[in-house]
Write an enzyme that holds these catalytic residues in place. Sequence first.
Site, short mmCIF file in Angstrom:
data_model
loop_
_atom_site.label_atom_id
_atom_site.label_comp_id
_atom_site.label_asym_id
_atom_site.label_seq_id
_atom_site.Cartn_x
_atom_site.Cartn_y
_atom_site.Cartn_z
N ASP A 137 29.33 14.32 -17.14
CA ASP A 137 28.06 13.79 -17.69
C ASP A 137 27.42 14.59 -18.82
O ASP A 137 26.22 14.47 -19.06
CB ASP A 137 27.04 13.52 -16.58
CG ASP A 137 26.42 14.76 -15.95
OD1 ASP A 137 26.50 15.85 -16.54
OD2 ASP A 137 25.82 14.64 -14.87
N CYS A 192 25.26 -7.88 -7.11
CA CYS A 192 23.82 -7.74 -6.92
C CYS A 192 23.16 -9.07 -6.59
O CYS A 192 22.10 -9.12 -5.96
CB CYS A 192 23.17 -7.15 -8.17
SG CYS A 192 23.59 -5.43 -8.49
N CYS A 198 15.54 -3.04 -6.62
CA CYS A 198 15.41 -1.83 -7.43
C CYS A 198 14.37 -2.01 -8.53
O CYS A 198 13.58 -1.10 -8.82
CB CYS A 198 16.76 -1.44 -8.02
SG CYS A 198 17.55 -2.71 -9.05
#
Length: 384
Positions: A137, A192, A198
């Site tokens: 990352d 989803c 969320c």
Amino acid sequence: MSDLVEQIRATALSEGFAAMGIAPAVTSQGFHHLVQWIESGYAGSMDYLERRLDAYRHPSGVLEGTKSIVVLAMNYDAAIREPMPSNGGSEGLAFGKTARYTWSAIDYHDVIHPKLKRIVRMIREEIPDANARGIVDTAPLMEREVAVLAGLGWRGKNTLLLNKQLGSYFFLACVLVDVELPIDQPHETSHCGTCTACLDACPTDAFPSPGVLDASKCISYLTIENSELPEQSLRAGIGDWVFGCDVCQEVCPWNRRPSRTQHDPDGLRGHRDSANPLDVDDGWLELTSLFSMTDEEFRSQFRRTPFWRSRRRGMLRNAIVVLGNQKRLKAIELLFTTLKDADPELRAIAVWAICQMQDQAAFDRLLGYRHTETDPLVLAEFPE
């Protein structure tokens, strides 16, 4: 090459990775979305993204000649968070929440990088002419897009990678190689459905639309990447979070599956630093001691932990926001002490926090201090 892939897979599993897939090195299909995202101002002050923007077009921007990418997932703690510790007592201790990935109390880069180096070394032993590089990352790579190509999961509406077995509590790591390896089937469907848990739960409304994050409003950004004071309109939403945020993951149905914690033979919990004052069992960081630490003491305590990224100044700023949100009267003296700090941003956020206490005696005392303050940043925090 199939034998090499199996060797890589066996090595990855022995190193504690929970999943692996292989993607082809191709031009990013989502590059134009990244450009639009930055142009919309959603990157906040993370200008390093724009500075190396062109490198995100193709994995060769990270390793020249890349042909294949081994994508790996490593779990981190997904335990249910316990309530705030109630042991402050007469000592007046205060606690702030930290994101789950910090619960090991060690910088995950320090754990994962050596594992990747061993995988790279194994590849080079098998193919001496191969060039390979492991990343976690920090390189300009569209990691989540590549992970979808490698079959590891799909992009959730909170922008995170979701996996049916692992949920989203895992780190992504990649090994880029300049040889062609057999690739895995991409994950082409989203699971989803109509769920918006969320998006609805975000305390700072950081999702302008499904799959788009306004990082400048995200609590993780505000408590880690952001070097300035969070806007007043966002401070209440930060709540108890002193470093990072898990809200959009905590409410995700895919993170409620028991299988999310099954893969961790050599994971981050085994590397926990017991000297760190983070209670790994419930993810609450004791805040009071931050006020008495020098920069050197903070470095000694937190140098090899995720908290080092924010440095003591950032952590102290975050702690003050949390204390203001908690309206912790026992912390008033700490806040008034901060009014003597040389840093005007710390003084400014301390003024705001004292005002949140709704304590008349403290407010009258604060008004007396106002006559000695000259910095406009601090003065702007006083109510009209």
